[in-house]
Scaffold this active site. Structure first.
Site, PDB file in Angstrom:
ATOM      1  N   ASP A   1     -20.759 -68.760  19.204  1.00  0.00           N
ATOM      2  CA  ASP A   1     -20.263 -69.644  20.272  1.00  0.00           C
ATOM      3  C   ASP A   1     -21.246 -69.693  21.446  1.00  0.00           C
ATOM      4  O   ASP A   1     -21.949 -68.717  21.701  1.00  0.00           O
ATOM      5  CB  ASP A   1     -18.894 -69.133  20.742  1.00  0.00           C
ATOM      6  CG  ASP A   1     -18.149 -70.182  21.554  1.00  0.00           C
ATOM      7  OD1 ASP A   1     -18.489 -71.383  21.449  1.00  0.00           O
ATOM      8  OD2 ASP A   1     -17.225 -69.809  22.300  1.00  0.00           O
TER       9      ASP A   1
ATOM     10  N   HIS B   1     -27.227 -76.734  19.633  1.00  0.00           N
ATOM     11  CA  HIS B   1     -26.985 -76.467  18.209  1.00  0.00           C
ATOM     12  C   HIS B   1     -28.306 -76.258  17.474  1.00  0.00           C
ATOM     13  O   HIS B   1     -28.420 -75.385  16.623  1.00  0.00           O
ATOM     14  CB  HIS B   1     -26.199 -77.617  17.568  1.00  0.00           C
ATOM     15  CG  HIS B   1     -24.822 -77.801  18.155  1.00  0.00           C
ATOM     16  ND1 HIS B   1     -23.969 -76.750  18.361  1.00  0.00           N
ATOM     17  CD2 HIS B   1     -24.143 -78.911  18.584  1.00  0.00           C
ATOM     18  CE1 HIS B   1     -22.839 -77.193  18.890  1.00  0.00           C
ATOM     19  NE2 HIS B   1     -22.913 -78.505  19.035  1.00  0.00           N
TER      20      HIS B   1
ATOM     21  N   LEU C   1     -28.619 -59.923   0.252  1.00  0.00           N
ATOM     22  CA  LEU C   1     -27.562 -60.319   1.195  1.00  0.00           C
ATOM     23  C   LEU C   1     -26.799 -61.548   0.687  1.00  0.00           C
ATOM     24  O   LEU C   1     -27.409 -62.504   0.208  1.00  0.00           O
ATOM     25  CB  LEU C   1     -28.211 -60.649   2.551  1.00  0.00           C
ATOM     26  CG  LEU C   1     -27.276 -61.223   3.620  1.00  0.00           C
ATOM     27  CD1 LEU C   1     -26.356 -60.137   4.172  1.00  0.00           C
ATOM     28  CD2 LEU C   1     -28.067 -61.852   4.767  1.00  0.00           C
TER      29      LEU C   1
HETATM   30  C1  FPP Z   1     -20.191 -73.284  18.909  1.00  0.00           C
HETATM   31  O1  FPP Z   1     -20.817 -73.582  20.120  1.00  0.00           O
HETATM   32  C2  FPP Z   1     -21.066 -73.604  17.782  1.00  0.00           C
HETATM   33  C3  FPP Z   1     -20.789 -74.515  16.817  1.00  0.00           C
HETATM   34  C4  FPP Z   1     -19.553 -75.303  16.791  1.00  0.00           C
HETATM   35  C5  FPP Z   1     -21.746 -74.826  15.754  1.00  0.00           C
HETATM   36  C6  FPP Z   1     -22.543 -73.670  15.263  1.00  0.00           C
HETATM   37  C7  FPP Z   1     -23.560 -74.194  14.315  1.00  0.00           C
HETATM   38  C8  FPP Z   1     -24.864 -73.825  14.320  1.00  0.00           C
HETATM   39  C9  FPP Z   1     -25.443 -72.785  15.200  1.00  0.00           C
HETATM   40  C10 FPP Z   1     -25.765 -74.452  13.337  1.00  0.00           C
HETATM   41  C11 FPP Z   1     -25.507 -73.710  12.061  1.00  0.00           C
HETATM   42  C12 FPP Z   1     -26.524 -73.948  11.074  1.00  0.00           C
HETATM   43  C13 FPP Z   1     -26.508 -73.334   9.888  1.00  0.00           C
HETATM   44  C14 FPP Z   1     -27.578 -73.622   8.917  1.00  0.00           C
HETATM   45  C15 FPP Z   1     -25.442 -72.378   9.525  1.00  0.00           C
HETATM   46  P1  FPP Z   1     -20.089 -74.603  21.100  1.00  0.00           P
HETATM   47  O2  FPP Z   1     -20.635 -75.954  20.821  1.00  0.00           O
HETATM   48  O3  FPP Z   1     -18.608 -74.461  20.972  1.00  0.00           O
HETATM   49  O4  FPP Z   1     -20.593 -74.075  22.500  1.00  0.00           O
HETATM   50  P2  FPP Z   1     -19.778 -74.102  23.866  1.00  0.00           P
HETATM   51  O5  FPP Z   1     -18.603 -73.177  23.697  1.00  0.00           O
HETATM   52  O6  FPP Z   1     -20.780 -73.564  24.841  1.00  0.00           O
HETATM   53  O7  FPP Z   1     -19.401 -75.541  24.134  1.00  0.00           O
END
Ligand code: FPP
Length: 251
Positions: free
Chosen positions: A13, A30, A124
């Site tokens: 997050d 992201h 893994l």
């Molecule tokens: C939460 O941050 C994150 C997500 C909803 C997406 C996580 C995805 C990635 C890091 C890319 C993954 C890639 C692979 C290959 C697995 P948020 O957007 O809720 O952040 P905020 O709470 O600050 O708004």
């Protein structure tokens, strides 16, 4: 190195806030988060963690603005394709968890291909939760079991904890020993509710794009200091540990 968790699950997050702090678009957060995914996978693999489960996209994330959903889907497909040679080189096996059929065709094919291409890997196991929510998974399991009972394939008394676990998307995967959540919130957000019954929880304020190997190591050290009792007393746990180590010496 003697108490490495067999299974670590992560709620990644803070991507949006990381981007906002820099006056950038959420999608930049992201994209930067993918680098943290790369580092976390490499670190877990080097440490000998058996399973790493990442909450990459929740059922509820479908409700985000369409442009953000599109960006995330594109990014996930692109990242998995780009990382595939490295995953193979590290002997990492991909396992997809969630309602994968909801993922758009392009990224879905890339994800399924990565699962198939790494199927022989013995290192893994990287579980990617996509279009996943725990309540969705439990409802699906309840439906499968109800269907089996109504067809006379099993009886109600056959339904045990093990049978429920075997009908979840995570069937065959041991429960997480450690659950990490980055980004400062202290909640579970519909993630692995059944599986984390006895997991150790670790919350950090670090935003996911800034979560590096040293931060992962800190979480593991914190985990190693904890006593896991599984409902027993501290005395029982120490006695069992002593008996185990005596048996080890005798072997
Ligand atoms: C939460 O941050 C994150 C997500 C909803 C997406 C996580 C995805 C990635 C890091 C890319 C993954 C890639 C692979 C290959 C697995 P948020 O957007 O809720 O952040 P905020 O709470 O600050 O708004």
């Amino acid at each position: 190195m003697t108490r490495i968790p067999r299974h670590v699950a992560i709620i990644m997050d803070g991507n949006g806030r990381w981007a906002k702090q820099r006056g950038q678009d959420r999608s930049d957060g992201h994209a930067e988060g993918v680098t943290s995914v790369h580092n976390a996978v490499e670190f877990a693999s080097d440490m000998g963690v058996g399973y790493l489960t990442l909450y990459a996209f929740s059922t509820e994330n479908w409700n985000r603005p369409q442009s953000e959903v599109d960006t995330l889907m594109h990014l996930i497909g692109w990242a998995i394709e780009r990382e595939l040679p490295d995953l193979l080189a590290h002997n990492v096996r991909i396992r997809l968890i969630g309602d994968i059929d909801r993922i758009p065709e392009g990224p879905r094919q890339k994800l399924l291909n990565s699962q198939q291409t790494t199927a022989h890997c013995t290192g893994l196991i990287l579980c990617m939760c996509l279009s996943y929510s725990s309540r969705w998974e439990i409802v699906e399991a309840a439906r499968k079991l109800a269907d089996a009972v109504s067809r006379g394939k099993m009886s109600i008394s056959d339904i045990t904890e093990d049978v429920v676990a075997d009908n979840l998307d995570t069937a065959g995967i041991p429960d997480p020993d450690l659950l990490i959540r980055t980004g400062g919130e202290q909640r579970i957000s519909n993630f692995l509710l059944w599986q984390i019954a006895y997991s150790e929880l670790y919350f950090t304020d670090i935003l996911w794009p800034e979560f590096g190997k040293a931060d992962f190591a800190k979480a593991l050290l914190d985990y190693q200091r904890r006593e896991r009792r599984f409902g027993k007393t501290s005395e029982q746990v120490s006695h069992e540990a002593e008996t185990d180590s005596n048996t080890d010496t005798m072997r």
